[in-house]
Design an enzyme around this catalytic site. Sequence first.
Site, mmCIF file in Angstrom:
data_model
loop_
_atom_site.group_PDB
_atom_site.id
_atom_site.type_symbol
_atom_site.label_atom_id
_atom_site.label_comp_id
_atom_site.label_asym_id
_atom_site.label_seq_id
_atom_site.Cartn_x
_atom_site.Cartn_y
_atom_site.Cartn_z
ATOM 1 C CG HIS A 361 -2.086 -0.798 0.781
ATOM 2 N ND1 HIS A 361 -3.286 -0.831 0.696
ATOM 3 C CD2 HIS A 361 -2.174 -2.427 1.474
ATOM 4 C CE1 HIS A 361 -3.793 -1.848 1.303
ATOM 5 N NE2 HIS A 361 -3.530 -2.411 1.199
ATOM 6 C CE LYS A 552 -6.137 14.142 0.007
ATOM 7 N NZ LYS A 552 -6.486 13.120 -0.572
ATOM 8 N NE ARG A 553 -3.988 10.740 9.993
ATOM 9 C CZ ARG A 553 -3.017 9.647 10.530
ATOM 10 N NH1 ARG A 553 -3.097 8.597 10.520
ATOM 11 N NH2 ARG A 553 -2.343 9.870 11.091
ATOM 12 C CE LYS A 558 -2.374 10.895 3.049
ATOM 13 N NZ LYS A 558 -3.607 9.797 1.575
ATOM 14 C CB THR A 660 -10.413 5.069 -1.364
ATOM 15 O OG1 THR A 660 -9.702 4.886 -0.038
ATOM 16 C CG2 THR A 660 -9.338 3.306 -1.934
ATOM 17 C CE LYS A 664 -14.121 6.294 0.587
ATOM 18 N NZ LYS A 664 -12.888 5.948 1.934
HETATM 19 C C1 26V Z 1 3.225 5.194 5.978
HETATM 20 C C2 26V Z 1 4.076 6.092 6.999
HETATM 21 C C3 26V Z 1 5.171 5.348 7.782
HETATM 22 C C4 26V Z 1 6.083 6.069 7.795
HETATM 23 C C5 26V Z 1 5.740 7.303 7.579
HETATM 24 C C6 26V Z 1 5.566 8.265 6.240
HETATM 25 C C7 26V Z 1 4.200 6.927 6.398
HETATM 26 C C8 26V Z 1 3.197 7.295 4.902
HETATM 27 C C9 26V Z 1 2.416 6.677 4.822
HETATM 28 C C10 26V Z 1 2.350 5.398 5.492
HETATM 29 C C11 26V Z 1 0.644 4.673 4.819
HETATM 30 C C12 26V Z 1 0.907 2.975 4.494
HETATM 31 C C13 26V Z 1 0.037 2.392 4.507
HETATM 32 C C14 26V Z 1 -1.284 2.781 3.585
HETATM 33 O O1 26V Z 1 -1.649 4.000 4.925
HETATM 34 N N1 26V Z 1 -1.203 3.533 2.807
HETATM 35 C C15 26V Z 1 -2.607 4.096 2.064
HETATM 36 O O2 26V Z 1 -3.605 2.772 1.104
HETATM 37 C C16 26V Z 1 -4.338 3.306 0.855
HETATM 38 C C17 26V Z 1 -5.765 1.712 0.373
HETATM 39 O O3 26V Z 1 -4.835 1.215 -0.553
HETATM 40 C C18 26V Z 1 -4.649 3.967 -0.201
HETATM 41 O O4 26V Z 1 -5.368 4.383 -1.020
HETATM 42 C C19 26V Z 1 -3.456 5.249 0.094
HETATM 43 O O5 26V Z 1 -2.716 5.943 -1.286
HETATM 44 C C20 26V Z 1 -2.311 4.631 0.829
HETATM 45 O O6 26V Z 1 -1.426 5.849 1.443
#
Ligand code: 26V
Length: 812
Positions: A361, A552-553, A558, A660, A664
Amino acid sequence: MNAPTVVAASPTSERGPLAGAIFDTLVHRIGKDEHAARPHDWLAATILTVRNEIIERWMVSTRAAHAAGAKRVYYLSLEFLIGRLLRDTLSNLLKTDEVADALSELGVMLAELEEIEPDAALGNGGLGRLAACFMESMASLDLPGYGYGIRYVNGMFRQRIDNGWQMELPETWLANGNPWEFERRESAYFIGFGGEVTGNEQGAVHWHPAEAVEAVAVDTPMVGWRGRRVNTLRLWTARAFDPIKLDAFNAGDFQGALADQLRAETLTRVLYPNDSTAAGQELRLRQEYFFSSASIQDIVRRHVQYFGDVRTLPDKAAIQLNDTHPAVSVAELMRLLIDHHELGFDEAWEITRATFGYTNHTLLPEALESWPLPLFERMLPRHMQLVYAINAKLLREARATNGIDDRAIAAISLIDEGGERRVRMANLAFAGSHSVNGVAALHTDLMKQTVFADLHRLYPTRINNKTNGITPRRWLQECNPALAALIREGVGDRFLDDATALSELAPLADDAGFRDRFAAVKRSNKVALAEHLRAEMGLRLDPNAIFDVQIKRIHEYKRQLLNLIETVALYDQIRSHPDRDWTPRVKLFAGKAASSYYNAKLVIKLANDVARRINADPAIGDLLKVAFVPNYNVSLAEKMVPAADLSEQISTAGMEASGTGNMKFALNGALTIGTLDGANVEIRDHVGADNIVIFGMTADEVAAKRSGGYDPRAVIEGSRELSQAINAISSGVFSPDDPYRYRDLMQGLYDHDWFMVAGDFDAYAAAQRDVDARWRDRDAWGRSAVLNVANMGWFSSDRTIAEYARDIWGVM
Ligand code: 26V
């Protein structure tokens, strides 16, 4: 609703059977009468009554799968961002009206009960919400699917904004109990940690953990569309084996007597923020192993109980790893097969690989999980041995493959040897799975080119794409009932079973009467949101303005900052040229920042500072309003998405795996302003390039610029609008109380601008003016909005799940 509010409106004799049942539950299960009952008591009574109906179907679903010897799908995820369940469950059971009527006989409003249900916020963002949409779609498609995760006592924190700053408060979603869940005390497993491994002459290996907790299952029913099927979401909670050490207690050591229980409870206490690098590492790994081990033990136990032979596991079970968080499951299944079921290593490995699939992801390097090897070895000594053995096999295969040199071997290895040795969970998940998928076409291509390039060369057929989707039940029918009703009027309600049937709306885009009604629905959703925000935050919003929404986060990639800088530039323009024909805008932001993520929290403060100044400027009036809406969660999204005209999807190309939220909004008739990133690319392909506003660098261009030749200072100095906006922020125009507050943040744009805010600024600002022009042509805008809805059916999570089922799980 004020408590205690409810007086039974009808005498007992006039109540229908459902009202009678709810009332009976209130009295006999909750122990209150109508005079003492508080809203939460009515909510619990309603849920418990509805649940009775579900239980029957639940058992039918389970029995049917068992009788058919069906293959089951197990979705392992550290996050399930479910939100509220009452509206969703009633809607899927087609019982909304019946329950609303029964409650009104009792003098209770269903809508008010729905609003007090707490969100189950057991996730950070898109990854967790995807898991929740997938659970709904699996049940809707009548697939026997189980979700496995952790029952966090405190899910995603509650966000309060204090003087513009984010404050994190604990979320206590269980404060009033959880009437949806069933604790299964009989389904409990031993989970060991630490200790040592011994072997005997026959080669049998024994792990003697130094410490152990018990994992107890807590089940929640997941009801599919039309109640077709009810699946189980099984969340684990940790218990001490010995809740109290009586000898210690009797000796007066009260704390010591309860220490094990406390340590166990800590394990499933809080959800970790996914985007914080400074998280408590050891506890996180403990959580991952705890839930992986409990889930794998449960899966293997069920399989052996039903089918007798562990070797047929891949024929009867497909296990999907939602990101690398459950990747230790690969080693855990190997351990059970070898140490408990006495299979040889090679046979165990074949079974393991045939059973697992892994979904990636994110490609952000800092987000790829790896564990310090000494920590992994100390906590999971037997798994460490197995990881070494798997690695030896993997690297043997790699060395026997043409074109794989030493650099590639180092990249493929499960152990990162550069610096402090670490266990790479993504490589373990990749090696242990027969399928590895990305979540949008672009993301999958980039997986092959970047992070997994060498593993891809070794196993060229393993990586595949499964573009994400969303459930149209929650994200259209339930959150936007007026639009759903209009669609039903236009083309019937088949779109809820097959969302691609929405395409039948396309001809209506040219029907002025339909467009008017469509616009009236959007307007009423905007009025409802404006009313909500007035009540919650004292905001006054003009529903005739463009509602421009970025929710969003909060993360630098982003690029909420890009949106804010453009907002400042627009503000400056309006002030300089008040007589121009400006298009009124409302800019709405919402989202949480990881508590340790300084820049993200500063962006929230900036949004609030910018909002305060602009909203108070009499020269601007209703031409521009800005708001940061606190405590973004699933329920807030359900209110904001239907009211949006414009959806901001503006990540630096190549960095958003899919998104996602983008789906929406488009499904609810917003136009997207976005980069060619993640699923935006495919949204453009489906809705048509004329009905989306695309701007900015492509992923290739970003990569090329980064590897040389990007000079953000020159870019900033070359753009008057941009440099003026940056200077205004940097010099304290929006922070007179602390003029230097944003100096470093702005300096970062000059110095490196990793996320290419400056590089995309001019294109973004031009795209926004294009949006203004389109908005003024009401017919053209309305037509595009209808065509967005008509062409978004492909992004249903039913389609995504059908693809997983066919290509990865072998169950359809
Ligand atoms: C994790 C981390 C960890 C360390 C610092 C930066 C950072 C940034 C982002 C994340 C996200 C990890 C996984 C995640 O949540 N991915 C999201 O998954 C969604 C479902 O597939 C997808 O729509 C999003 O684009 C994706 O960011």
